[in-house]
Motif scaffolding. Structure first.
Motif, PDB file in Angstrom:
ATOM      1  N   HIS A   1       0.846  -1.262  -0.059  1.00 25.13           N
ATOM      2  CA  HIS A   1       0.013   0.056  -0.032  1.00 25.13           C
ATOM      3  C   HIS A   1       0.839   0.995   0.051  1.00 25.13           C
TER       4      HIS A   1
ATOM      5  N   CYS B   1      -3.779   5.429  -1.405  1.00 24.23           N
ATOM      6  CA  CYS B   1      -4.414   4.876  -0.234  1.00 24.23           C
ATOM      7  C   CYS B   1      -4.158   6.066   0.771  1.00 24.23           C
TER       8      CYS B   1
ATOM      9  N   HIS C   1      -4.646   6.035   3.927  1.00 27.43           N
ATOM     10  CA  HIS C   1      -4.230   5.565   5.314  1.00 27.43           C
ATOM     11  C   HIS C   1      -2.483   5.178   5.114  1.00 27.43           C
TER      12      HIS C   1
ATOM     13  N   HIS D   1      -5.839  -1.444  -1.619  1.00 30.88           N
ATOM     14  CA  HIS D   1      -7.465  -1.827  -1.336  1.00 30.88           C
ATOM     15  C   HIS D   1      -7.955  -1.439  -2.582  1.00 30.88           C
TER      16      HIS D   1
ATOM     17  N   HIS E   1       2.458  -0.160   4.596  1.00 29.90           N
ATOM     18  CA  HIS E   1       1.714   1.102   4.173  1.00 29.90           C
ATOM     19  C   HIS E   1       2.649   2.002   3.865  1.00 29.90           C
TER      20      HIS E   1
HETATM   21 ZN    ZN Z   1      -4.694  -0.447   4.551  1.00 28.55          ZN
END
Ligand code: ZN
Ligand code: ZN
Length: 291
Positions: free
Chosen positions: A10, A15, A17, A42, A245
Protein backbone atom coordinates in the motif's frame (compact mmCIF):
# COMPACT_ATOMS: atom_id res chain seq x y z
CA UNK A 1 17.40 -17.82 -2.54
CA UNK A 2 14.11 -15.96 -2.29
CA UNK A 3 12.42 -13.42 -0.03
CA UNK A 4 8.91 -12.25 -0.66
CA UNK A 5 5.64 -10.71 0.51
CA UNK A 6 2.31 -10.70 -1.28
CA UNK A 7 -0.02 -8.77 0.98
CA UNK A 8 1.10 -5.17 1.21
CA UNK A 9 2.66 -2.52 -0.96
CA UNK A 10 0.00 0.00 0.00
CA UNK A 11 1.29 3.52 -0.67
CA UNK A 12 0.26 7.03 0.25
CA UNK A 13 0.07 7.75 -3.46
CA UNK A 14 -3.07 5.62 -3.78
CA UNK A 15 -4.23 4.96 -0.20
CA UNK A 16 -5.18 7.73 2.23
CA UNK A 17 -4.04 5.79 5.33
CA UNK A 18 -0.63 4.79 3.90
CA UNK A 19 2.59 6.75 3.31
CA UNK A 20 5.25 7.16 0.59
CA UNK A 21 4.94 6.85 -3.18
CA UNK A 22 4.54 3.44 -4.78
CA UNK A 23 7.96 3.85 -6.38
CA UNK A 24 9.53 4.48 -2.97
CA UNK A 25 7.84 1.37 -1.58
CA UNK A 26 9.11 -0.74 -4.46
CA UNK A 27 12.64 0.65 -4.27
CA UNK A 28 12.67 -0.01 -0.52
CA UNK A 29 11.63 -3.61 -1.18
CA UNK A 30 14.57 -3.91 -3.58
CA UNK A 31 16.96 -2.36 -1.05
CA UNK A 32 15.70 -4.76 1.65
CA UNK A 33 16.49 -7.83 -0.40
CA UNK A 34 13.10 -8.90 -1.69
CA UNK A 35 13.24 -11.07 -4.81
CA UNK A 36 9.44 -11.04 -5.25
CA UNK A 37 7.07 -8.38 -3.95
CA UNK A 38 3.32 -8.30 -4.31
CA UNK A 39 1.38 -5.04 -4.57
CA UNK A 40 -2.17 -5.41 -3.25
CA UNK A 41 -3.71 -1.96 -2.90
CA UNK A 42 -7.18 -1.73 -1.38
CA UNK A 43 -10.04 -2.01 -3.85
CA UNK A 44 -12.28 1.03 -4.27
CA UNK A 45 -15.52 1.21 -2.33
CA UNK A 46 -18.84 1.85 -4.01
CA UNK A 47 -20.99 3.56 -1.37
CA UNK A 48 -20.19 6.77 0.54
CA UNK A 49 -20.73 5.00 3.89
CA UNK A 50 -18.00 2.46 2.99
CA UNK A 51 -15.21 5.03 2.62
CA UNK A 52 -12.33 4.59 5.07
CA UNK A 53 -11.83 7.52 7.44
CA UNK A 54 -9.73 10.12 5.59
CA UNK A 55 -11.17 9.35 2.16
CA UNK A 56 -14.15 11.68 2.42
CA UNK A 57 -12.49 14.28 0.17
CA UNK A 58 -12.05 11.68 -2.58
CA UNK A 59 -15.56 10.29 -2.67
CA UNK A 60 -16.59 7.26 -4.69
CA UNK A 61 -15.43 8.65 -8.04
CA UNK A 62 -12.08 9.74 -6.61
CA UNK A 63 -11.46 6.27 -5.19
CA UNK A 64 -12.20 4.63 -8.52
CA UNK A 65 -9.83 7.03 -10.29
CA UNK A 66 -7.10 6.43 -7.70
CA UNK A 67 -7.44 2.66 -8.12
CA UNK A 68 -7.16 2.96 -11.88
CA UNK A 69 -4.04 5.11 -11.47
CA UNK A 70 -2.61 2.56 -9.00
CA UNK A 71 -2.97 -0.27 -11.49
CA UNK A 72 -1.29 1.69 -14.27
CA UNK A 73 1.58 2.76 -12.01
CA UNK A 74 2.05 -0.75 -10.65
CA UNK A 75 2.29 -2.29 -14.10
CA UNK A 76 4.69 0.45 -15.22
CA UNK A 77 6.92 -0.22 -12.19
CA UNK A 78 6.74 -3.97 -12.77
CA UNK A 79 8.29 -3.38 -16.18
CA UNK A 80 10.69 -0.65 -15.07
CA UNK A 81 12.19 -2.74 -12.23
CA UNK A 82 12.51 -6.00 -14.18
CA UNK A 83 15.86 -7.51 -13.28
CA UNK A 84 15.91 -5.87 -9.84
CA UNK A 85 12.78 -7.48 -8.42
CA UNK A 86 9.77 -9.42 -9.64
CA UNK A 87 6.66 -7.39 -8.86
CA UNK A 88 3.29 -9.09 -8.75
CA UNK A 89 0.29 -6.83 -9.16
CA UNK A 90 -3.01 -7.48 -7.44
CA UNK A 91 -5.49 -5.91 -5.06
CA UNK A 92 -7.08 -6.50 -1.67
CA UNK A 93 -10.81 -7.17 -1.71
CA UNK A 94 -13.69 -6.12 0.53
CA UNK A 95 -17.07 -7.72 1.13
CA UNK A 96 -18.54 -4.31 0.31
CA UNK A 97 -21.12 -3.25 -0.60
CA UNK A 98 -22.93 -5.86 1.55
CA UNK A 99 -25.29 -6.50 -1.37
CA UNK A 100 -23.39 -6.98 -4.62
CA UNK A 101 -19.81 -7.20 -3.34
CA UNK A 102 -19.13 -10.43 -5.25
CA UNK A 103 -20.14 -8.87 -8.56
CA UNK A 104 -18.11 -5.76 -7.73
CA UNK A 105 -14.97 -7.73 -6.85
CA UNK A 106 -15.29 -10.11 -9.79
CA UNK A 107 -15.79 -7.17 -12.12
CA UNK A 108 -12.69 -5.48 -10.77
CA UNK A 109 -10.61 -8.64 -11.10
CA UNK A 110 -11.73 -9.01 -14.71
CA UNK A 111 -11.15 -5.37 -15.60
CA UNK A 112 -7.33 -5.58 -15.41
CA UNK A 113 -4.73 -8.33 -16.02
CA UNK A 114 -3.91 -8.88 -12.33
CA UNK A 115 -1.41 -11.51 -11.23
CA UNK A 116 -3.45 -12.39 -8.13
CA UNK A 117 -5.94 -11.10 -5.60
CA UNK A 118 -5.90 -11.06 -1.79
CA UNK A 119 -9.27 -11.94 -0.29
CA UNK A 120 -10.11 -9.95 2.84
CA UNK A 121 -13.10 -9.39 5.08
CA UNK A 122 -12.91 -6.20 7.17
CA UNK A 123 -16.61 -5.71 7.93
CA UNK A 124 -19.79 -7.40 9.03
CA UNK A 125 -22.83 -5.99 7.23
CA UNK A 126 -20.98 -2.79 6.37
CA UNK A 127 -19.58 -2.16 9.87
CA UNK A 128 -15.77 -2.20 10.28
CA UNK A 129 -14.23 -4.90 12.47
CA UNK A 130 -10.75 -3.49 12.66
CA UNK A 131 -11.08 0.27 12.79
CA UNK A 132 -11.36 0.79 16.55
CA UNK A 133 -11.96 -1.28 19.70
CA UNK A 134 -15.10 0.79 20.39
CA UNK A 135 -16.63 0.06 16.99
CA UNK A 136 -15.76 -3.63 17.31
CA UNK A 137 -17.27 -3.84 20.82
CA UNK A 138 -20.47 -2.16 19.63
CA UNK A 139 -20.70 -4.56 16.71
CA UNK A 140 -20.13 -7.56 19.01
CA UNK A 141 -22.81 -6.32 21.42
CA UNK A 142 -25.33 -5.99 18.59
CA UNK A 143 -24.56 -9.50 17.35
CA UNK A 144 -24.83 -11.15 20.79
CA UNK A 145 -21.27 -11.02 22.12
CA UNK A 146 -17.66 -11.62 21.08
CA UNK A 147 -18.15 -15.28 20.15
CA UNK A 148 -21.12 -14.40 17.96
CA UNK A 149 -19.00 -11.76 16.22
CA UNK A 150 -16.16 -14.22 15.70
CA UNK A 151 -18.51 -16.82 14.23
CA UNK A 152 -20.18 -14.23 11.97
CA UNK A 153 -16.75 -13.12 10.78
CA UNK A 154 -15.44 -16.62 9.99
CA UNK A 155 -18.71 -17.50 8.26
CA UNK A 156 -18.26 -14.37 6.12
CA UNK A 157 -14.71 -15.42 5.26
CA UNK A 158 -15.96 -18.91 4.33
CA UNK A 159 -18.55 -17.43 1.97
CA UNK A 160 -15.96 -15.08 0.48
CA UNK A 161 -13.53 -17.97 -0.14
CA UNK A 162 -16.17 -20.27 -1.62
CA UNK A 163 -17.55 -17.66 -4.00
CA UNK A 164 -14.67 -15.33 -4.90
CA UNK A 165 -11.91 -17.99 -4.60
CA UNK A 166 -9.05 -15.54 -3.96
CA UNK A 167 -5.46 -16.63 -4.57
CA UNK A 168 -4.47 -15.55 -1.04
CA UNK A 169 -6.68 -15.36 2.05
CA UNK A 170 -5.63 -12.33 4.08
CA UNK A 171 -5.13 -12.00 7.85
CA UNK A 172 -7.40 -14.96 8.58
CA UNK A 173 -8.15 -14.12 12.23
CA UNK A 174 -8.39 -10.34 11.87
CA UNK A 175 -11.43 -10.51 14.17
CA UNK A 176 -9.13 -11.00 17.19
CA UNK A 177 -7.49 -7.60 16.68
CA UNK A 178 -7.82 -5.66 20.00
CA UNK A 179 -8.21 -8.88 22.07
CA UNK A 180 -5.93 -9.00 25.13
CA UNK A 181 -2.57 -10.75 25.20
CA UNK A 182 -2.89 -14.52 25.43
CA UNK A 183 -6.25 -14.61 23.64
CA UNK A 184 -7.28 -17.98 22.17
CA UNK A 185 -10.40 -18.95 20.24
CA UNK A 186 -12.92 -21.16 22.06
CA UNK A 187 -13.63 -24.73 20.94
CA UNK A 188 -16.95 -23.53 19.52
CA UNK A 189 -15.30 -20.86 17.38
CA UNK A 190 -12.57 -23.29 16.34
CA UNK A 191 -15.26 -25.52 14.80
CA UNK A 192 -16.32 -22.55 12.65
CA UNK A 193 -12.68 -21.86 11.77
CA UNK A 194 -12.34 -25.50 10.67
CA UNK A 195 -15.12 -24.87 8.13
CA UNK A 196 -13.26 -21.81 6.87
CA UNK A 197 -10.01 -23.75 6.58
CA UNK A 198 -11.81 -26.53 4.73
CA UNK A 199 -13.13 -23.95 2.23
CA UNK A 200 -9.61 -22.56 1.77
CA UNK A 201 -8.21 -26.04 1.22
CA UNK A 202 -10.95 -26.91 -1.26
CA UNK A 203 -10.40 -23.70 -3.24
CA UNK A 204 -6.62 -24.06 -3.30
CA UNK A 205 -6.23 -20.76 -1.48
CA UNK A 206 -3.02 -19.81 0.28
CA UNK A 207 -2.88 -18.30 3.77
CA UNK A 208 -1.30 -14.90 4.36
CA UNK A 209 0.91 -15.15 7.46
CA UNK A 210 0.71 -11.47 8.21
CA UNK A 211 3.06 -9.67 10.60
CA UNK A 212 1.07 -6.43 10.99
CA UNK A 213 -0.42 -7.29 14.43
CA UNK A 214 3.01 -8.09 15.83
CA UNK A 215 4.41 -4.83 14.44
CA UNK A 216 1.49 -2.77 15.73
CA UNK A 217 1.25 -4.28 19.20
CA UNK A 218 -1.87 -6.41 18.57
CA UNK A 219 -0.40 -9.79 19.51
CA UNK A 220 1.16 -12.54 17.40
CA UNK A 221 1.14 -12.60 13.60
CA UNK A 222 -2.11 -13.60 11.89
CA UNK A 223 -3.23 -16.34 12.20
CA UNK A 224 -2.71 -17.47 15.81
CA UNK A 225 -0.67 -20.67 16.36
CA UNK A 226 -3.83 -22.69 17.16
CA UNK A 227 -5.19 -21.79 13.69
CA UNK A 228 -1.92 -22.11 11.81
CA UNK A 229 -1.33 -25.57 13.28
CA UNK A 230 -4.79 -26.66 12.08
CA UNK A 231 -3.99 -25.27 8.62
CA UNK A 232 -0.73 -27.23 8.60
CA UNK A 233 -2.55 -30.44 9.54
CA UNK A 234 -4.92 -29.83 6.60
CA UNK A 235 -2.02 -29.26 4.17
CA UNK A 236 -3.06 -25.67 3.47
CA UNK A 237 -0.16 -23.73 2.00
CA UNK A 238 1.11 -20.43 3.45
CA UNK A 239 2.88 -17.33 2.19
CA UNK A 240 4.32 -14.16 3.76
CA UNK A 241 2.61 -10.78 4.02
CA UNK A 242 4.14 -7.63 5.53
CA UNK A 243 0.94 -5.57 5.07
CA UNK A 244 3.23 -2.60 4.37
CA UNK A 245 1.63 0.84 4.23
CA UNK A 246 4.74 2.87 3.27
CA UNK A 247 8.51 2.50 3.26
CA UNK A 248 8.69 2.35 7.07
CA UNK A 249 6.90 -1.00 7.15
CA UNK A 250 8.31 -2.79 4.08
CA UNK A 251 9.38 -6.22 5.34
CA UNK A 252 9.23 -5.17 8.99
CA UNK A 253 8.20 -8.11 11.18
CA UNK A 254 8.31 -10.78 8.48
CA UNK A 255 10.88 -12.71 10.51
CA UNK A 256 8.03 -13.21 13.02
CA UNK A 257 5.79 -14.59 10.27
CA UNK A 258 8.52 -16.99 9.26
CA UNK A 259 9.08 -18.07 12.87
CA UNK A 260 5.35 -18.80 13.25
CA UNK A 261 5.40 -20.88 10.05
CA UNK A 262 8.36 -22.88 11.33
CA UNK A 263 6.73 -23.36 14.75
CA UNK A 264 3.55 -24.68 13.12
CA UNK A 265 5.59 -27.42 11.44
CA UNK A 266 5.74 -26.18 7.84
CA UNK A 267 8.78 -27.14 5.80
CA UNK A 268 8.19 -24.76 2.90
CA UNK A 269 6.51 -21.46 2.06
CA UNK A 270 4.67 -20.67 -1.17
CA UNK A 271 5.65 -17.81 -3.43
CA UNK A 272 4.11 -16.59 -6.65
CA UNK A 273 6.02 -16.11 -9.88
CA UNK A 274 4.69 -14.71 -13.11
CA UNK A 275 6.30 -17.44 -15.21
CA UNK A 276 5.44 -20.54 -13.18
CA UNK A 277 2.61 -19.57 -10.84
CA UNK A 278 2.92 -20.76 -7.24
CA UNK A 279 6.16 -22.43 -6.22
CA UNK A 280 7.33 -23.89 -2.92
CA UNK A 281 10.42 -22.45 -1.24
CA UNK A 282 11.99 -24.86 1.29
CA UNK A 283 12.70 -23.00 4.54
CA UNK A 284 16.47 -23.03 4.01
CA UNK A 285 16.10 -21.09 0.75
CA UNK A 286 14.46 -18.10 2.42
CA UNK A 287 16.74 -15.18 3.13
CA UNK A 288 15.18 -12.68 5.49
CA UNK A 289 17.01 -9.36 5.50
CA UNK A 290 17.29 -7.22 8.57
CA UNK A 291 15.09 -4.16 8.26
ZN1 ZN B 1 -4.72 -0.46 4.54
ZN1 ZN C 1 -6.64 -6.03 5.19
Amino acid sequence: MVWFSYHGGHSGEFCAHAKSTLEEVVDTAIARGFTHYGLSEHCPRYRPQDLYPGEEHLGIDGLAAAFDAYVKRAFDLRDARTGDIELLVGFETETLPPQGWLEAMTGLRDAYPFDYIVGSVHDICGRWLDYSPEDKDALAADLGGPEALQIAYFDAVTTMVETLRPDIVAHLDLVRKYEPAGFWFSARVMRTIDNTLEAIRASGGILDVNCAPFRNGFGPVYPLPQVLERARAMDIRVTLGDDSHGVQTVGVGLDQSLAAIVAAGYESVSYLTRADGWRQAPLETLVPRRT
